[in-house]
Design a protein around this motif. Structure first.
Motif, PDB file in Angstrom:
ATOM      1  N   ARG A 253      24.718  -8.178  19.443  1.00 42.91           N
ATOM      2  CA  ARG A 253      23.841  -8.099  18.273  1.00 42.91           C
ATOM      3  C   ARG A 253      24.031  -6.761  17.553  1.00 42.91           C
ATOM      4  N   VAL A 254      24.168  -5.687  18.327  1.00 41.28           N
ATOM      5  CA  VAL A 254      24.386  -4.369  17.732  1.00 41.28           C
ATOM      6  C   VAL A 254      25.703  -4.332  16.970  1.00 41.28           C
TER       7      VAL A 254
ATOM      8  N   PHE B  85      21.287   1.729  14.947  1.00 39.62           N
ATOM      9  CA  PHE B  85      21.182   1.650  16.396  1.00 39.62           C
ATOM     10  C   PHE B  85      21.768   2.913  17.027  1.00 39.62           C
ATOM     11  N   ILE B  86      21.136   3.381  18.066  1.00 38.92           N
ATOM     12  CA  ILE B  86      21.697   4.480  18.848  1.00 38.92           C
ATOM     13  C   ILE B  86      21.601   4.098  20.320  1.00 38.92           C
ATOM     14  N   SER B  87      22.488   4.674  21.145  1.00 41.04           N
ATOM     15  CA  SER B  87      22.407   4.441  22.587  1.00 41.04           C
ATOM     16  C   SER B  87      21.996   5.739  23.266  1.00 41.04           C
ATOM     17  N   MET B  88      21.113   5.634  24.258  1.00 42.02           N
ATOM     18  CA  MET B  88      20.630   6.800  24.996  1.00 42.02           C
ATOM     19  C   MET B  88      20.677   6.500  26.488  1.00 42.02           C
ATOM     20  N   GLU B  89      20.996   7.547  27.266  1.00 37.18           N
ATOM     21  CA  GLU B  89      21.089   7.386  28.712  1.00 37.18           C
ATOM     22  C   GLU B  89      19.754   7.700  29.364  1.00 37.18           C
ATOM     23  N   SER B  90      19.372   6.861  30.291  1.00 40.66           N
ATOM     24  CA  SER B  90      18.152   7.086  31.063  1.00 40.66           C
ATOM     25  C   SER B  90      18.439   6.673  32.489  1.00 40.66           C
TER      26      SER B  90
ATOM     27  N   THR C 285      12.538   2.163  18.057  1.00 38.66           N
ATOM     28  CA  THR C 285      12.170   0.921  18.725  1.00 38.66           C
ATOM     29  C   THR C 285      13.155   0.639  19.849  1.00 38.66           C
ATOM     30  N   TYR C 286      12.621   0.333  21.013  1.00 35.28           N
ATOM     31  CA  TYR C 286      13.482  -0.036  22.143  1.00 35.28           C
ATOM     32  C   TYR C 286      14.098  -1.406  21.893  1.00 35.28           C
TER      33      TYR C 286
ATOM     34  N   ARG D 118      22.503   3.090  30.186  1.00 38.82           N
ATOM     35  CA  ARG D 118      22.348   3.412  28.772  1.00 38.82           C
ATOM     36  C   ARG D 118      21.573   2.283  28.096  1.00 38.82           C
ATOM     37  N   TYR D 119      20.763   2.665  27.099  1.00 34.49           N
ATOM     38  CA  TYR D 119      19.921   1.701  26.412  1.00 34.49           C
ATOM     39  C   TYR D 119      20.074   1.838  24.902  1.00 34.49           C
ATOM     40  N   TRP D 120      19.947   0.705  24.243  1.00 35.95           N
ATOM     41  CA  TRP D 120      19.964   0.700  22.785  1.00 35.95           C
ATOM     42  C   TRP D 120      18.554   0.905  22.233  1.00 35.95           C
TER      43      TRP D 120
END
Length: 361
Positions: free
Chosen positions: A72-73, A34-39, A59-60, A43-45
């Protein structure tokens, strides 16, 4: 008989429990992350999974500020850490306790069937690959010379295959994930069905099911709704073998939770097939190994003070009819009239039976 140190028996029990827990909790491939990214301002996993040939599939998953998703992460992180810990347990049991592990190719096949849900659908691993699991289950070191095999056999009751209302992916696809050269072997009685799958190396995977009816059905493939398009070869005496199987762990990777026959049933079943092979043209070498496995398990369990379980299974099989008795007698005669007969007779007496009524003098 050489007992395993209690420490290793404890490690195996821990591995068994943790492997089963992991099987229930794995929702994403352990190979990914899992990675988190800012949009924008959130932030989204996302879940990254390596792709064959390079690159990755992303996969989003959902927003980081969603507690259910982030929980869950976090559990996945614990699972990956546990995966590494279980691999260390497997390595310790193999390298230090000298417990048997399957060849990598065989372990990969079993692992693919675990992931595909075969054992979740109450499938049972039988044959010599199952025998390898009894060292850890019984807490002893069993002889390596009767653990070699060139195939893998898997069994399921037809009634269960019909009743579960679920199915695994196509078996041929599952096996080709391990080796693309696997092919279906059309059944001799009806080439529309396959019960065997063979790789170019000659390694064979076969699916079996009990034949509890007429011998007329023994040569016909049985359609198995839960086996992903595979059929199964009906065999006499198999219902006895796979009744009330037990959980075990194959020492491969991070541990593979499976079902195998109860060891006392495996032993008595090998007495039966050890005689039957003499008339089924399977060769004396396999018959000899069958009987050696039966003798080894029976003597080991008696020495471990589990002789009553062996005697109970022995009497159940004997009482099933003349064909069963004839096969058992043939193998017991082959094994001779030594300590095994005396100890088995003593257990039968403890259970209220008369050894002379069960072919034991």
């Amino acid at each position: 008989m050489k007992l395993l140190d209690h420490t290793y028996q404890t490690l195996y029990s821990e591995l068994a429990q943790r492997s089963l827990d992991a099987q229930f909790s794995e929702e994403f491939s352990i190979d990914g992350r899992f990675i988190s990214m800012e949009s924008g301002e959130r932030r989204y996993w996302y879940f990254d999974l390596p792709k064959e040939g390079g690159g990755k599939q992303r996969t989003y998953v959902g927003p980081v500020d969603d507690p259910a998703i982030t929980e869950r992460v976090e559990k996945f992180k614990d699972l990956k850490a546990d995966n590494r810990a279980r691999r260390k347990l497997v390595s310790t049991l193999v390298r230090e306790a000298y417990l048997p592990r399957p060849e990598i190719f065989v372990g990969n096949i079993i692992g693919a069937l675990v992931e595909a849900g075969f054992f979740r659908l109450r499938g049972v691993m039988v044959g010599t690959v199952a025998f390898q699991c009894y060292s850890a289950l019984l807490g002893v070191r069993l002889p390596n010379n009767i653990m070699q095999t060139g195939d893998a056999d898997f069994a399921q009751f037809h009634s269960i295959s019909v009743a579960v209302g679920d199915t695994m992916p196509p078996v041929i696809d599952v096996l080709r994930q391990v080796d693309p050269t696997f092919r279906e072997v059309p059944h001799q009685a009806d080439n529309r069905y396959s019960t065997q799958f063979v790789a170019r190396s000659g390694y064979k995977v076969e699916f079996l099911t009990p034949n509890t009816g007429s011998n007329d059905y023994a040569g016909r493939p049985a359609h198995m709704p839960a086996l992903g398009g595979a059929s199964a070869q009906p065999l006499r005496f198999l219902d006895f073998l796979i009744h009330q199987p037990v959980r075990a762990v194959v020492l491969h990777g991070a541990g593979l939770p499976i079902f195998v026959p109860a060891p006392e049933r495996y032993a008595v079943h090998k007495l039966i097939v050890g005689s039957r092979r003499q008339i089924d043209d399977d060769g004396t070498a396999k018959s000899r190994k069958d009987r050696q496995q039966a003798q080894t398990l029976m003597e080991t369990m008696i020495e471990l003070r589990q002789g009553d379980a062996v005697a109970d299974a022995y009497m159940e099989a004997w009482d099933r009819g003349p064909a069963w008795r004839e096969a058992i007698e043939g193998s017991m005669h082959y094994l001779g009239n030594g300590g095994l007969v005396a100890n088995l007779g003593a257990s039968i007496r403890r259970l209220g039976g008369d050894p002379s009524c069960y072919g034991l003098r």
